[in-house]
Design a protein around this motif. Sequence first.
Motif, PDB file in Angstrom:
ATOM      1  N   LYS A   1      44.211  63.641  91.925  1.00 45.03           N
ATOM      2  CA  LYS A   1      44.781  63.042  90.717  1.00 45.03           C
ATOM      3  C   LYS A   1      45.650  61.839  91.062  1.00 45.03           C
ATOM      4  O   LYS A   1      45.614  60.817  90.362  1.00 45.03           O
TER       5      LYS A   1
ATOM      6  N   LEU B   1      43.329  58.935  91.915  1.00 40.62           N
ATOM      7  CA  LEU B   1      42.807  58.324  90.684  1.00 40.62           C
ATOM      8  C   LEU B   1      43.866  57.469  90.006  1.00 40.62           C
ATOM      9  O   LEU B   1      43.581  56.360  89.544  1.00 40.62           O
ATOM     10  N   PHE B   2      45.095  57.977  89.938  1.00 35.65           N
ATOM     11  CA  PHE B   2      46.193  57.216  89.342  1.00 35.65           C
ATOM     12  C   PHE B   2      46.389  55.906  90.078  1.00 35.65           C
ATOM     13  O   PHE B   2      46.470  54.837  89.473  1.00 35.65           O
TER      14      PHE B   2
ATOM     15  N   HIS C   1      45.766  52.023  88.803  1.00 32.73           N
ATOM     16  CA  HIS C   1      46.911  51.133  88.690  1.00 32.73           C
ATOM     17  C   HIS C   1      46.949  50.070  89.785  1.00 32.73           C
ATOM     18  O   HIS C   1      47.939  49.349  89.917  1.00 32.73           O
TER      19      HIS C   1
ATOM     20  N   ASP D   1      35.662  60.948  85.387  1.00 33.27           N
ATOM     21  CA  ASP D   1      36.970  61.592  85.544  1.00 33.27           C
ATOM     22  C   ASP D   1      38.065  60.768  84.883  1.00 33.27           C
ATOM     23  O   ASP D   1      38.953  61.314  84.222  1.00 33.27           O
ATOM     24  N   MET D   2      38.018  59.452  85.051  1.00 33.26           N
ATOM     25  CA  MET D   2      39.051  58.601  84.450  1.00 33.26           C
ATOM     26  C   MET D   2      38.925  58.567  82.923  1.00 33.26           C
ATOM     27  O   MET D   2      39.935  58.633  82.225  1.00 33.26           O
TER      28      MET D   2
ATOM     29  N   HIS E   1      39.291  62.623  81.613  1.00 33.49           N
ATOM     30  CA  HIS E   1      40.357  63.504  82.084  1.00 33.49           C
ATOM     31  C   HIS E   1      41.692  62.804  82.277  1.00 33.49           C
ATOM     32  O   HIS E   1      42.613  63.394  82.864  1.00 33.49           O
ATOM     33  N   THR E   2      41.797  61.557  81.810  1.00 32.19           N
ATOM     34  CA  THR E   2      43.070  60.834  81.887  1.00 32.19           C
ATOM     35  C   THR E   2      43.295  60.102  80.569  1.00 32.19           C
ATOM     36  O   THR E   2      42.424  60.070  79.704  1.00 32.19           O
ATOM     37  N   HIS E   3      44.452  59.509  80.464  1.00 34.88           N
ATOM     38  CA  HIS E   3      44.785  58.681  79.299  1.00 34.88           C
ATOM     39  C   HIS E   3      44.948  57.228  79.716  1.00 34.88           C
ATOM     40  O   HIS E   3      45.685  56.478  79.068  1.00 34.88           O
ATOM     41  N   TYR E   4      44.264  56.822  80.781  1.00 36.53           N
ATOM     42  CA  TYR E   4      44.384  55.454  81.259  1.00 36.53           C
ATOM     43  C   TYR E   4      43.746  54.500  80.266  1.00 36.53           C
ATOM     44  O   TYR E   4      42.767  54.820  79.590  1.00 36.53           O
TER      45      TYR E   4
END
Length: 75
Positions: free
Chosen positions: A8, A11-12, A16, A45-46, A49-52
């Motif tokens: 995770k 991925l972050f 970024h 996944d991004m 499963h994220t809020h990007y």
Amino acid sequence: MRGSEEMKLWLFDLAHGNLPDEQIVQGFTRYYTLLGLTIGNVQDDMVFHTHYDPDQISAAMKKLRDVMKILAGEQ
């Protein structure tokens, strides 16, 4: 390994722009390639499963593809 806190964080950092090329390759290999997964799985996944922000995801995927192309000798 998949879904781990380390993944995770990778991925972050990818989303970024916080990773040098070497760490991009290492993370992709560790969290995806060795598990039989592809670049498409990173994007899934991004997205799912994220809020990007979509722009962050697009930039991250471009960077990942560019790094992999360099590694493959295409650039």
